[in-house]
Motif scaffolding. Structure first.
Motif, short mmCIF file in Angstrom:
data_model
loop_
_atom_site.label_atom_id
_atom_site.label_comp_id
_atom_site.label_asym_id
_atom_site.label_seq_id
_atom_site.Cartn_x
_atom_site.Cartn_y
_atom_site.Cartn_z
N UNK A 229 0.82 -1.22 0.00
CA UNK A 229 0.00 0.00 0.00
C UNK A 229 0.85 1.27 0.00
N UNK A 230 2.02 1.22 0.63
CA UNK A 230 2.91 2.37 0.63
C UNK A 230 3.46 2.63 -0.77
N UNK A 231 3.77 1.57 -1.50
CA UNK A 231 4.24 1.71 -2.88
C UNK A 231 3.14 2.32 -3.74
N UNK A 232 1.91 1.85 -3.55
CA UNK A 232 0.78 2.40 -4.31
C UNK A 232 0.62 3.89 -4.01
N UNK A 233 0.63 4.25 -2.72
CA UNK A 233 0.46 5.66 -2.33
C UNK A 233 1.56 6.54 -2.89
N UNK A 234 2.79 6.09 -2.75
CA UNK A 234 3.94 6.88 -3.23
C UNK A 234 3.90 7.02 -4.74
N UNK A 235 3.55 5.95 -5.44
CA UNK A 235 3.45 6.01 -6.90
C UNK A 235 2.40 7.03 -7.33
N UNK A 236 1.23 7.00 -6.69
CA UNK A 236 0.18 7.95 -7.04
C UNK A 236 0.63 9.39 -6.81
N UNK A 237 1.29 9.64 -5.68
CA UNK A 237 1.76 10.99 -5.39
C UNK A 237 2.76 11.48 -6.43
N UNK A 238 3.71 10.61 -6.80
CA UNK A 238 4.73 11.03 -7.76
C UNK A 238 4.19 11.14 -9.17
N UNK A 239 3.27 10.26 -9.56
CA UNK A 239 2.67 10.36 -10.89
C UNK A 239 1.93 11.68 -11.03
N UNK A 240 1.16 12.04 -10.03
CA UNK A 240 0.44 13.32 -10.07
C UNK A 240 1.42 14.47 -10.19
N UNK A 241 2.49 14.43 -9.40
CA UNK A 241 3.47 15.53 -9.41
C UNK A 241 4.23 15.59 -10.73
#
Length: 256
Positions: A229-241
């Motif tokens: 879940x941490x990988x999913x969250x971090x990926x979403x944050x960086x993709x948006x940025x």
């Protein structure tokens, strides 16, 4: 004389191993980030007038640039494989120990999206405040040229960042520090400070925001034993940025 090959690693061996893994990965990044922030603070002009650029072009020739980008992503993931390989000496499957398997895809996605919202919205406010106070450099999340492969590479870079940081700084480091009998508070603090420190090149607001993120993520892992879940969250944050900066009008990001 018979040599015992399966004896458990001593605390000294585990400590040395941990330092070596960090030295080859994000610990090294933290040292460079510290040098970078010192260089920015001692340069002419305030910190807020200087730039911290991510995902920059590596060559004026597009295909060579793409090659460099993909090689950088692949080799950045080697410390993750090393960490998993070293954890394989412990009892049990290291993939399950870290919680990076695919047993709970729905739950991992839902929890990851929730964590991304929990971290992302206050994080935007913190970045805005840091920009107003002048304690961050001007952030450029994506500096690639306008080529067909820019968005796919930015997405891959987001995944790479997420896998590298969450496996090493949370899964591996927390596991090893617990084995070294560190107190729970010290484990969370070490993971959080390390996460903040390798973002120092962006400024002090970035250090604080990522350290807070590190506390939340470390606590989550200690409660759930799942890094996915941490990988999913971090990926979403960086993709948006990354992708947002690349495709949206630059005027939308003047506050960075």
């Amino acid at each position: 004389m018979t040599v015992e090959l399966n004896r458990p690693a001593s605390r000294r061996v585990l400590g040395t191993e941990t330092l070596l893994v960090l030295g080859l990965s994000l610990g090294q990044s933290a040292v460079y980030a510290l040098v970078s922030i010192i260089a920015k603070l001692t340069a002419d002009g305030p910190l807020s007038k200087q730039t911290a650029a991510l995902n920059t072009s590596q060559s004026a020739r597009p295909w060579l640039d793409l090659t460099y980008q993909l090689l950088g992503i692949v080799f950045a993931l080697l410390p993750v494989l090393l960490a998993v390989h070293l954890l394989a000496r412990d009892p049990g499957d290291p993939v399950r120990t870290l919680g990076v398997d695919l047993r709970r895809p729905g739950s991992d996605l839902a929890r990851g999206a929730g964590l991304a919202a929990l971290i992302g919205l206050p994080g935007l406010a913190l970045f805005w405040a840091a920009a107003q106070l002048g304690v961050n450099a001007t952030l450029v999340p994506a500096g690639l040229p306008e080529v067909w492969w820019a968005v796919p590479v930015l997405i891959l870079a987001a995944v790479q960042n997420a896998v590298l940081e969450e496996v090493i700084v949370v899964g591996y480091l927390v596991t090893r520090l617990r084995q070294l009998r560190w107190r729970l508070g010290a484990v969370i603090a070490a993971s959080a400070v390390l996460r903040g420190s390798y973002h120092l090149y962006q400024g002090f607001g970035a250090f604080l925001g990522n350290a807070v993120m590190g506390v939340v993520f470390s606590f989550f892992y200690l409660r759930t034993k799942r890094v996915m879940p941490l990988i999913v969250a971090h990926t979403l944050l960086d993709v948006v940025a990354f992708v947002g900066y690349a495709v949206l009008p630059r005027s939308w990001f003047d506050w960075l």
